[in-house]
Design an enzyme around this catalytic site. Sequence first.
Site, PDB file in Angstrom:
ATOM      1  N   ASN A 163      -2.524   4.418  46.173  1.00 52.51           N
ATOM      2  CA  ASN A 163      -3.512   4.201  45.102  1.00 52.51           C
ATOM      3  C   ASN A 163      -2.801   3.494  43.946  1.00 52.51           C
ATOM      4  O   ASN A 163      -2.014   4.109  43.238  1.00 52.51           O
ATOM      5  CB  ASN A 163      -4.070   5.563  44.652  1.00 52.51           C
ATOM      6  CG  ASN A 163      -4.981   5.442  43.437  1.00 52.51           C
ATOM      7  OD1 ASN A 163      -5.413   4.341  43.069  1.00 52.51           O
ATOM      8  ND2 ASN A 163      -5.270   6.582  42.809  1.00 52.51           N
ATOM      9  N   LYS A 184      -4.070   2.336  41.258  1.00 58.28           N
ATOM     10  CA  LYS A 184      -4.702   2.593  39.938  1.00 58.28           C
ATOM     11  C   LYS A 184      -4.833   1.275  39.173  1.00 58.28           C
ATOM     12  O   LYS A 184      -5.105   0.245  39.788  1.00 58.28           O
ATOM     13  CB  LYS A 184      -3.903   3.646  39.169  1.00 58.28           C
ATOM     14  CG  LYS A 184      -3.630   4.894  40.002  1.00 58.28           C
ATOM     15  CD  LYS A 184      -3.111   6.046  39.202  1.00 58.28           C
ATOM     16  CE  LYS A 184      -2.745   7.178  40.129  1.00 58.28           C
ATOM     17  NZ  LYS A 184      -2.452   8.420  39.428  1.00 58.28           N
ATOM     18  N   HIS A 218     -11.489  10.862  42.608  1.00 58.22           N
ATOM     19  CA  HIS A 218     -10.109  11.022  42.137  1.00 58.22           C
ATOM     20  C   HIS A 218     -10.134  11.797  40.815  1.00 58.22           C
ATOM     21  O   HIS A 218     -11.053  11.642  40.010  1.00 58.22           O
ATOM     22  CB  HIS A 218      -9.443   9.653  41.944  1.00 58.22           C
ATOM     23  CG  HIS A 218      -7.976   9.774  41.681  1.00 58.22           C
ATOM     24  ND1 HIS A 218      -7.473  10.057  40.434  1.00 58.22           N
ATOM     25  CD2 HIS A 218      -6.908   9.695  42.519  1.00 58.22           C
ATOM     26  CE1 HIS A 218      -6.151  10.135  40.528  1.00 58.22           C
ATOM     27  NE2 HIS A 218      -5.785   9.924  41.776  1.00 58.22           N
ATOM     28  N   GLU A 242      -8.708  11.412  38.133  1.00 57.45           N
ATOM     29  CA  GLU A 242      -8.828  10.597  36.911  1.00 57.45           C
ATOM     30  C   GLU A 242     -10.275  10.170  36.681  1.00 57.45           C
ATOM     31  O   GLU A 242     -10.712  10.040  35.529  1.00 57.45           O
ATOM     32  CB  GLU A 242      -7.868   9.392  36.999  1.00 57.45           C
ATOM     33  CG  GLU A 242      -6.424   9.848  36.813  1.00 57.45           C
ATOM     34  CD  GLU A 242      -5.384   9.030  37.556  1.00 57.45           C
ATOM     35  OE1 GLU A 242      -5.681   7.894  37.965  1.00 57.45           O
ATOM     36  OE2 GLU A 242      -4.259   9.553  37.730  1.00 57.45           O
ATOM     37  N   GLU A 277      -5.445  16.965  46.344  1.00 60.17           N
ATOM     38  CA  GLU A 277      -4.530  16.558  45.284  1.00 60.17           C
ATOM     39  C   GLU A 277      -4.568  17.568  44.142  1.00 60.17           C
ATOM     40  O   GLU A 277      -5.473  17.501  43.291  1.00 60.17           O
ATOM     41  CB  GLU A 277      -4.946  15.187  44.734  1.00 60.17           C
ATOM     42  CG  GLU A 277      -4.918  14.077  45.738  1.00 60.17           C
ATOM     43  CD  GLU A 277      -4.681  12.738  45.066  1.00 60.17           C
ATOM     44  OE1 GLU A 277      -3.656  12.115  45.339  1.00 60.17           O
ATOM     45  OE2 GLU A 277      -5.520  12.338  44.239  1.00 60.17           O
ATOM     46  N   GLY A 296       1.328  12.765  39.288  1.00 58.76           N
ATOM     47  CA  GLY A 296       2.118  12.070  38.272  1.00 58.76           C
ATOM     48  C   GLY A 296       3.075  12.962  37.506  1.00 58.76           C
ATOM     49  O   GLY A 296       3.665  12.532  36.518  1.00 58.76           O
ATOM     50  N   SER A 347       2.737  13.527  43.505  1.00 58.24           N
ATOM     51  CA  SER A 347       4.192  13.365  43.419  1.00 58.24           C
ATOM     52  C   SER A 347       4.874  13.278  44.786  1.00 58.24           C
ATOM     53  O   SER A 347       5.968  13.807  44.985  1.00 58.24           O
ATOM     54  CB  SER A 347       4.806  14.489  42.556  1.00 58.24           C
ATOM     55  OG  SER A 347       4.304  14.416  41.228  1.00 58.24           O
TER      56      SER A 347
HETATM   57  C1  PEP Z   1      -2.653  10.043  42.655  1.00 57.85           C
HETATM   58  O1  PEP Z   1      -2.921   9.632  41.539  1.00 57.85           O
HETATM   59  O2  PEP Z   1      -3.525  10.081  43.526  1.00 57.85           O
HETATM   60  C2  PEP Z   1      -1.302  10.521  42.920  1.00 57.85           C
HETATM   61  C3  PEP Z   1      -1.114  11.269  43.956  1.00 57.85           C
HETATM   62  O3  PEP Z   1      -0.330  10.140  42.023  1.00 57.85           O
HETATM   63  P1  PEP Z   1       1.256  10.437  42.136  1.00 57.85           P
HETATM   64  O4  PEP Z   1       1.665  10.149  43.544  1.00 57.85           O
HETATM   65  O5  PEP Z   1       1.870   9.494  41.156  1.00 57.85           O
HETATM   66  O6  PEP Z   1       1.447  11.869  41.762  1.00 57.85           O
END
Ligand code: PEP
Length: 267
Positions: A17, A19, A109, A111, A179, A185, A225
């Site tokens: 992703n 973003k 997601h 966000e 997630e 993040g 992460s």
């Molecule tokens: C995400 O935003 O879907 C995500 C998993 O981010 P990160 O891998 O940076 O934690």
Amino acid sequence: MASVTTPAARIPLIAGNWKLNLDHLQAIAFVQKLAWSLKDASVDFDGIDVAVFPPFTDIRSVQTLVGADKLPIQYGGQDVSQHDSGAYTGEISGAFLAALDCRYVLVGHSERRTLHGETDEIVGAKAAAAVKHGLVPVICVGETADDLEKHGPSAVPVAQLRTILAALPAGSDIVVAYEPVWAIGSGQAATPDQAQQVAAPLRAVIAEALGDDVAAATRILYGGSVKSGNIAGFLREADIDGALVGGASLDIDEFSSIVRFQKHVGV
Ligand code: PEP
């Protein structure tokens, strides 16, 4: 050597992703280099699906590159409208994504939920719009740190998924991404065992809503992460079939190394 436990029917999916990163020129260079990196490493694409989720304005360029060079990289949008067309300024229809040969689209997601107020009902409507247009929705669910403390790990993601799946026809082709919001993040991934403890009840919800065959065939990804150093642990779990990767998907070497997780499985 330990082996992954993903059943043969569920080909692992590693999805990046992007973003709000990389314009269409950067996207072309990135996808080309990623394809070279995976080819150099002799990745067997019969055994793994690799997908990227670029910003909307990149998708036409990615489609052209992937199509012209027959690259083994799938792609999708980061969001989709619940509407097909009409007076919805700024929205993108599933029909438009399908016309660009997108295979997937992210829905729900964290966000989008936090910054754009998307509820489970809206996410369900978006997932239904995706299915209607022949896209595979990658349905994101996950608990916040507060939810984790108050309700434990699985209650919130299970409730989210149950509401979302109620909007889908039986037999829908979907991917679910678990997630935990606190892991996104933050550099603090869940442990593989924690992820499995949520993925198993999520698979049970899929069975309840869409049937046992769909539950057995649906890929459940872990996201939060993920890096090359921790991916193998997740893929060893019975109900984890891949990863949704944010930050690390923007680093070609790192993402390519995550795709080659089988190399780390014995570590
Ligand atoms: C995400 O935003 O879907 C995500 C998993 O981010 P990160 O891998 O940076 O934690």
